[in-house]
Design a protein around this motif. Structure first.
Motif, mmCIF file in Angstrom:
data_model
loop_
_atom_site.group_PDB
_atom_site.id
_atom_site.type_symbol
_atom_site.label_atom_id
_atom_site.label_comp_id
_atom_site.label_asym_id
_atom_site.label_seq_id
_atom_site.Cartn_x
_atom_site.Cartn_y
_atom_site.Cartn_z
ATOM 1 N N LEU A 83 5.632 -0.084 10.338
ATOM 2 C CA LEU A 83 4.974 -1.311 9.904
ATOM 3 C C LEU A 83 4.839 -1.342 8.383
ATOM 4 O O LEU A 83 4.693 -0.311 7.734
ATOM 5 C CB LEU A 83 3.581 -1.418 10.539
ATOM 6 N N TYR A 84 4.867 -2.546 7.831
ATOM 7 C CA TYR A 84 4.656 -2.731 6.395
ATOM 8 C C TYR A 84 3.154 -2.830 6.131
ATOM 9 O O TYR A 84 2.502 -3.801 6.525
ATOM 10 C CB TYR A 84 5.394 -3.983 5.916
ATOM 11 N N GLN A 85 2.618 -1.837 5.462
ATOM 12 C CA GLN A 85 1.175 -1.687 5.353
ATOM 13 C C GLN A 85 0.492 -2.856 4.623
ATOM 14 O O GLN A 85 -0.654 -3.194 4.935
ATOM 15 C CB GLN A 85 0.841 -0.374 4.637
ATOM 16 N N LYS A 86 1.164 -3.472 3.670
ATOM 17 C CA LYS A 86 0.531 -4.527 2.884
ATOM 18 C C LYS A 86 0.793 -5.923 3.438
ATOM 19 O O LYS A 86 0.342 -6.916 2.867
ATOM 20 C CB LYS A 86 0.988 -4.431 1.428
ATOM 21 N N TRP A 87 1.511 -5.996 4.531
ATOM 22 C CA TRP A 87 1.728 -7.287 5.201
ATOM 23 C C TRP A 87 0.593 -7.526 6.186
ATOM 24 O O TRP A 87 -0.015 -6.592 6.708
ATOM 25 C CB TRP A 87 3.049 -7.288 5.953
#
Length: 302
Positions: A83-87
């Motif tokens: 997963l993209y942590q800042k999305w």
């Protein structure tokens, strides 16, 4: 209809990662793919996903080779979460959903449904980095399921989950199976493999060691275990010819027998008119025992 791997072989330099592997998974079936680290499971998954090509053999999805259109029907939950942590959660789902041919409106509708269904503590607008580990894992699962895959590949799906969330994920796997999905998953927890798998395949150094229906594999090792709760000493039990070992288990003990017939002798010895026996159950070895036995056997052969 089925997903079929036929005589699949993959080699990296001198190392044969997967050696002449064949398997099939039909609609509504779960295949447990087990083996030690380095056995060839991840390489098999990567070939199924068309990330790498086999050196020999073929992979067929309903009789057809894997194409980009077929790839959109495959859901993959990697062991290393991606997963993209800042999305935000919604941004993640829009990205993954559109990769698999979903429209934005459908993604947003399905996301609300899945957040509620998996009891995720978080809103669509929350960033992944604000979520607990358990909730982030649920979001990763949603990304795998939101487009309703026809084939689901799960690599160690229960890693790091607490018992409640493990049960929740197992429930979802069973529901997907019951709606006709084909599922291949790997796990080191043999209890979960045994509970979920219709069929089992064990790899060791790329080679198939065991393959078949999970129940049939266990039965092939004979009913040489007895779970017993009874007022009788270990000394008396070990004096019975054919009782090889005793291990404490739950409220009772597990007896390892030389052969199935010994179970009759034990039963006759403990079920006397003055001896109440709360539990007596004769079973094959557990899948965990079989796994350890096969690993040890192949290590000796090597």
């Amino acid at each position: 209809m089925a997903v079929e791997l036929q005589n699949l072989t993959k080699q990296f330099g001198p190392k044969v990662a997967v050696d002449n592997l064949s398997l099939s998974v039909n609609d509504g079936e779960v295949l447990g793919l087990i083996g030690q680290n380095g056995a060839g499971k991840t390489t098999t998954f990567r070939m199924l996903l068309d990330f790498i090509k086999p050196d020999h053999g073929s992979i067929l999805f309903d009789g057809q080779p894997i194409t980009p259109a077929i790839r959109q029907k495959i859901g993959f939950l990697p062991e290393e979460r991606g997963l993209y942590q800042k999305w935000t959660i919604e941004q993640q789902m829009l990205y993954f959903g559109e990769l698999h041919g979903m429209k934005s409106a459908a993604v947003k509708t399905e996301l609300k449904h899945w957040l509620s269904r998996l009891e995720v503590v978080g809103k669509p607008t929350d960033k992944v980095q604000t979520l607990s580990k358990g909730n982030a894992q649920k979001v990763q699962l949603i990304a795998t399921l939101i487009f309703q895959p026809k084939l689901l590949i799960l690599d160690e799906p229960f890693t790091g989950l607490d018992p409640v969330n493990t049960s929740l994920m197992m429930r979802e796997i069973k529901l997907l199976r019951d709606t006709g999905a084909r599922i291949i998953f790997s796990a080191h927890n043999m209890a979960s493999v045994e509970e979920l798998s219709d069929h089992l395949l064990m790899l060791k150094n790329g080679k198939t060691v065991l393959s078949g229906e999970t129940k049939a594999i266990r039965e092939s090792f004979g009913r040489t275990r007895v779970y017993l709760e009874a007022d009788i000493s270990d000394t008396d039990l070990l004096a019975i010819d054919g009782v090889e070992a005793i291990t404490p288990s739950n409220l009772g003990r597990v007896l390892k027998l030389r052969d199935e017939a010994t179970g009759h002798t034990v039963f006759e010895r403990v079920t006397t008119p003055h001896n109440y026996v709360p539990a007596f159950m004769q079973t094959p070895p557990s899948l965990d025992e079989i796994f350890r036995t096969e690993v040890a056997a192949t290590e000796v052969e090597l």
